[in-house]
Design a protein around this motif. Structure first.
Motif, mmCIF file in Angstrom:
data_model
loop_
_atom_site.group_PDB
_atom_site.id
_atom_site.type_symbol
_atom_site.label_atom_id
_atom_site.label_comp_id
_atom_site.label_asym_id
_atom_site.label_seq_id
_atom_site.Cartn_x
_atom_site.Cartn_y
_atom_site.Cartn_z
ATOM 1 N N SER A 38 44.133 -102.439 7.222
ATOM 2 C CA SER A 38 43.796 -103.766 6.225
ATOM 3 C C SER A 38 42.313 -103.958 6.473
ATOM 4 N N ASP A 39 41.838 -103.820 8.240
ATOM 5 C CA ASP A 39 40.362 -104.163 7.937
ATOM 6 C C ASP A 39 39.438 -103.259 7.662
ATOM 7 N N ALA A 40 39.435 -102.114 7.809
ATOM 8 C CA ALA A 40 39.154 -101.032 6.736
ATOM 9 C C ALA A 40 38.862 -101.669 5.021
ATOM 10 N N TYR A 41 39.824 -101.994 4.963
ATOM 11 C CA TYR A 41 40.571 -102.094 3.372
ATOM 12 C C TYR A 41 39.263 -103.933 3.717
ATOM 13 N N ARG A 42 39.243 -104.854 4.315
ATOM 14 C CA ARG A 42 38.326 -106.051 4.479
ATOM 15 C C ARG A 42 36.343 -105.070 4.134
ATOM 16 N N PHE A 43 36.815 -104.656 5.427
ATOM 17 C CA PHE A 43 35.326 -104.266 5.443
ATOM 18 C C PHE A 43 34.469 -103.116 3.895
ATOM 19 N N LEU A 62 43.076 -92.630 6.225
ATOM 20 C CA LEU A 62 43.066 -94.348 6.117
ATOM 21 C C LEU A 62 42.671 -94.174 4.636
ATOM 22 N N LEU A 63 41.927 -93.327 4.128
ATOM 23 C CA LEU A 63 41.650 -93.166 2.955
ATOM 24 C C LEU A 63 42.370 -93.348 1.804
ATOM 25 N N ARG A 64 43.746 -93.130 2.120
ATOM 26 C CA ARG A 64 44.978 -93.272 1.496
ATOM 27 C C ARG A 64 45.224 -94.328 1.224
ATOM 28 N N ALA A 65 45.552 -95.112 2.429
ATOM 29 C CA ALA A 65 45.875 -96.456 2.893
ATOM 30 C C ALA A 65 44.986 -97.331 2.448
ATOM 31 N N MET A 66 43.332 -97.008 2.511
ATOM 32 C CA MET A 66 42.663 -97.906 1.600
ATOM 33 C C MET A 66 43.362 -98.266 -0.037
ATOM 34 N N ASP A 67 43.358 -96.635 -0.569
ATOM 35 C CA ASP A 67 44.032 -96.264 -1.855
ATOM 36 C C ASP A 67 45.131 -97.776 -2.512
ATOM 37 N N ARG A 68 46.085 -97.089 -1.451
ATOM 38 C CA ARG A 68 46.711 -97.856 -1.833
ATOM 39 C C ARG A 68 47.150 -99.311 -1.264
ATOM 40 N N ARG A 69 45.741 -100.408 -1.286
ATOM 41 C CA ARG A 69 45.474 -101.504 -1.561
ATOM 42 C C ARG A 69 44.649 -101.508 -2.373
ATOM 43 N N VAL A 70 44.310 -100.594 -2.913
ATOM 44 C CA VAL A 70 43.072 -100.957 -3.949
ATOM 45 C C VAL A 70 43.836 -100.617 -4.982
ATOM 46 N N GLY A 71 45.390 -100.182 -5.663
ATOM 47 C CA GLY A 71 46.629 -99.387 -6.652
ATOM 48 C C GLY A 71 46.719 -101.007 -6.501
ATOM 49 N N HIS A 88 40.433 -100.207 -17.531
ATOM 50 C CA HIS A 88 40.761 -98.958 -16.598
ATOM 51 C C HIS A 88 39.902 -98.638 -15.923
ATOM 52 N N ARG A 89 38.612 -98.625 -17.295
ATOM 53 C CA ARG A 89 37.113 -97.692 -15.969
ATOM 54 C C ARG A 89 36.173 -98.669 -15.440
ATOM 55 N N ARG A 90 36.441 -100.047 -15.839
ATOM 56 C CA ARG A 90 35.875 -100.756 -14.366
ATOM 57 C C ARG A 90 36.851 -101.067 -13.277
ATOM 58 N N PHE A 91 38.029 -100.608 -13.309
ATOM 59 C CA PHE A 91 39.313 -101.010 -12.572
ATOM 60 C C PHE A 91 38.472 -99.421 -11.435
ATOM 61 N N ARG A 92 38.108 -98.274 -12.413
ATOM 62 C CA ARG A 92 38.055 -96.462 -11.873
ATOM 63 C C ARG A 92 37.002 -97.043 -10.448
ATOM 64 N N ALA A 93 35.618 -98.040 -11.364
ATOM 65 C CA ALA A 93 35.032 -98.266 -10.785
ATOM 66 C C ALA A 93 34.587 -99.574 -9.543
ATOM 67 N N HIS A 94 35.521 -99.885 -9.367
ATOM 68 C CA HIS A 94 35.902 -100.861 -8.306
ATOM 69 C C HIS A 94 36.092 -100.123 -7.518
ATOM 70 N N ARG A 95 37.358 -99.069 -7.575
ATOM 71 C CA ARG A 95 38.257 -98.057 -6.797
ATOM 72 C C ARG A 95 37.068 -97.166 -5.595
ATOM 73 N N ALA A 96 36.426 -96.435 -6.682
ATOM 74 C CA ALA A 96 34.837 -95.758 -6.264
ATOM 75 C C ALA A 96 34.431 -96.701 -5.476
ATOM 76 N N ARG A 97 33.953 -97.756 -5.269
ATOM 77 C CA ARG A 97 32.876 -98.434 -4.843
ATOM 78 C C ARG A 97 33.729 -98.679 -3.152
ATOM 79 N N VAL A 98 34.623 -99.263 -3.392
ATOM 80 C CA VAL A 98 35.968 -100.204 -2.037
ATOM 81 C C VAL A 98 35.888 -98.556 -1.367
ATOM 82 N N LEU A 99 37.136 -96.668 -2.310
ATOM 83 C CA LEU A 99 36.931 -96.151 -0.784
ATOM 84 C C LEU A 99 35.753 -95.101 -0.458
ATOM 85 N N GLY A 100 34.417 -95.478 -1.391
ATOM 86 C CA GLY A 100 33.672 -95.071 -0.997
ATOM 87 C C GLY A 100 32.204 -95.456 0.162
#
Length: 370
Positions: A38-43, A62-71, A88-100
């Motif tokens: 939860s903290d990693a996702y917030r950061f 941790l990356l998988r847990a963050m991905d579940r939150r993005v999803g 969906h393309r905008r969502f994939r870009a958002h997901r890439a930014r967060v997990l990145g």
């Protein structure tokens, strides 16, 4: 190259590298096995980079847990295929930014100094070239680099070739083999001595043309990575005396009895060079192929355009626009072969774009000069 900075007992810094064009984190903090998802996702949502110093396998968890939150914020189907695609393309870009934002530091010679970390040196050297000292990358990118190394080692079996093609990092892999089969079974123009394969990628279509008995094939690509990949594959197949790989120009010098082009199928702007195998901004490569074709064909020759109608079904290009571009280039349609996709996403009814993907048709357009 950009630099990230952080405090780890004392101020430290390292070069920042992102093949997918991820922005430099606003700030960087050190994270380890005590970091909660939860903290990693917030950061990450705040734009803070997390430089991982714990166990490598825990970082992946941790990356998988963050991905579940993005999803949880993934959009559903919109009012039109075009709007669904855009969302969906905008969502994939958002997901890439967060997990990145979950980062790792590659030391000299791409050594990953984490507990239980794999040896990623060879994979990174193949993707990035010779090490230039410590560099920070997103964990998602590193996992992609390692996965690409496995693809390169194992290869992709192509039934139309009866052989494997070995994709390099950053080069579109021929996992959808239905378009390759179109090139393998289309009737060749009479007495073809020379063929061009424009935008060759892995070199798979150039290899198919050579295996069909064409004595000289010239394969081009704008990407140096793709040219190296194509050359590697034609050498593996023993076709390097028949296939010449060149670039970065779209068309090589001279004329040919057959010119084949399989441009990116979706006329939209790529987010980075890694997207160039899928997205063709404004249909630029398609237009370049069509506009140059008549002047490069030998008498009686043909141009084969291998193109999916996915862009049409998404509302990004119309069939009329395609045919008008053919006509404006001084060409006529001499014939067309169609096929349907067989990849797993066609059967994924949970995909908001399932109806579009299930109806997709890939065509080989046989074009001749007027």
């Amino acid at each position: 190259m950009s630099t990230i900075r952080w405090i780890e007992g004392q101020p430290r810094s390292a070069r920042w590298h992102s093949e997918s064009g991820l922005p430099l984190p606003r700030r960087v903090v050190v994270a380890d096995d005590r970091m909660r998802a939860s903290d990693a996702y917030r950061f990450a949502c705040e734009g803070t980079g997390l430089l991982w110093r714990g166990d490598f396998h825990n970082a992946r968890q941790l990356l998988r847990a963050m991905d579940r939150r993005v999803g949880r914020t993934a959009p559903g189907a919109a009012d039109s295929p075009a709007e669904t695609f855009r969302l969906h393309r905008r969502f994939r870009a958002h997901r890439a930014r967060v997990l990145g934002k979950l980062l790792v530091l590659l030391e000299e010679d791409y050594r990953l100094a984490l507990r239980r970390a794999p040896d990623v040196g060879r994979a990174c050297a193949e993707a990035y070239g010779t090490s230039q000292g410590p560099v920070a990358v997103a964990l998602t990118e590193l996992l992609g680099v390692v996965g690409a190394r496995q693809w390169r080692e194992r290869g992709v079996y192509v039934p139309a070739l009866g052989a494997r093609i070995h994709p390099h990092y950053g080069v579109f892999a021929p996992t959808r083999d239905e378009y390759v089969e179109l090139v393998a079974r289309a009737p060749l123009p009479a007495d073809v001595q020379v063929a061009f394969d424009l935008g060759t990628g892995t070199g798979v279509l150039a290899a198919v043309l050579a295996r069909r008995g064409i004595g000289r094939v010239v394969a081009t690509d704008v990407s140096a990575r793709a040219r190296a990949c194509a050359l590697d594959n034609v050498r593996r197949l023993g076709l390097d005396r028949t296939v010449r790989v060149t670039g970065p120009e779209l068309y090589p010098e001279g004329r040919a009895g057959l010119v084949v082009c399989n441009p990116p199928w979706i006329p939209a702007r790529p987010a980075s060079d890694l997207d160039l195998g899928v997205y063709d901004a404004g249909g630029g490569m398609l237009r370049g192929f069509l506009d140059g074709l008549a002047g490069r064909l030998e008498p009686g020759g043909e141009g084969w355009l291998v193109l999916s109608d996915l862009g049409e079904r998404l509302g990004l290009r119309s069939r009329g626009e395609l045919l008008n571009a053919v006509d404006a280039a001084g060409l006529r349609v001499a014939g067309r072969l169609d096929t349907h996709p067989r990849h797993p996403r066609v059967r994924d009814t949970a995909d908001p774009l399932h109806a579009v993907r299930a109806a997709e048709v890939t065509s080989l357009w046989r074009l001749a000069a007027l």
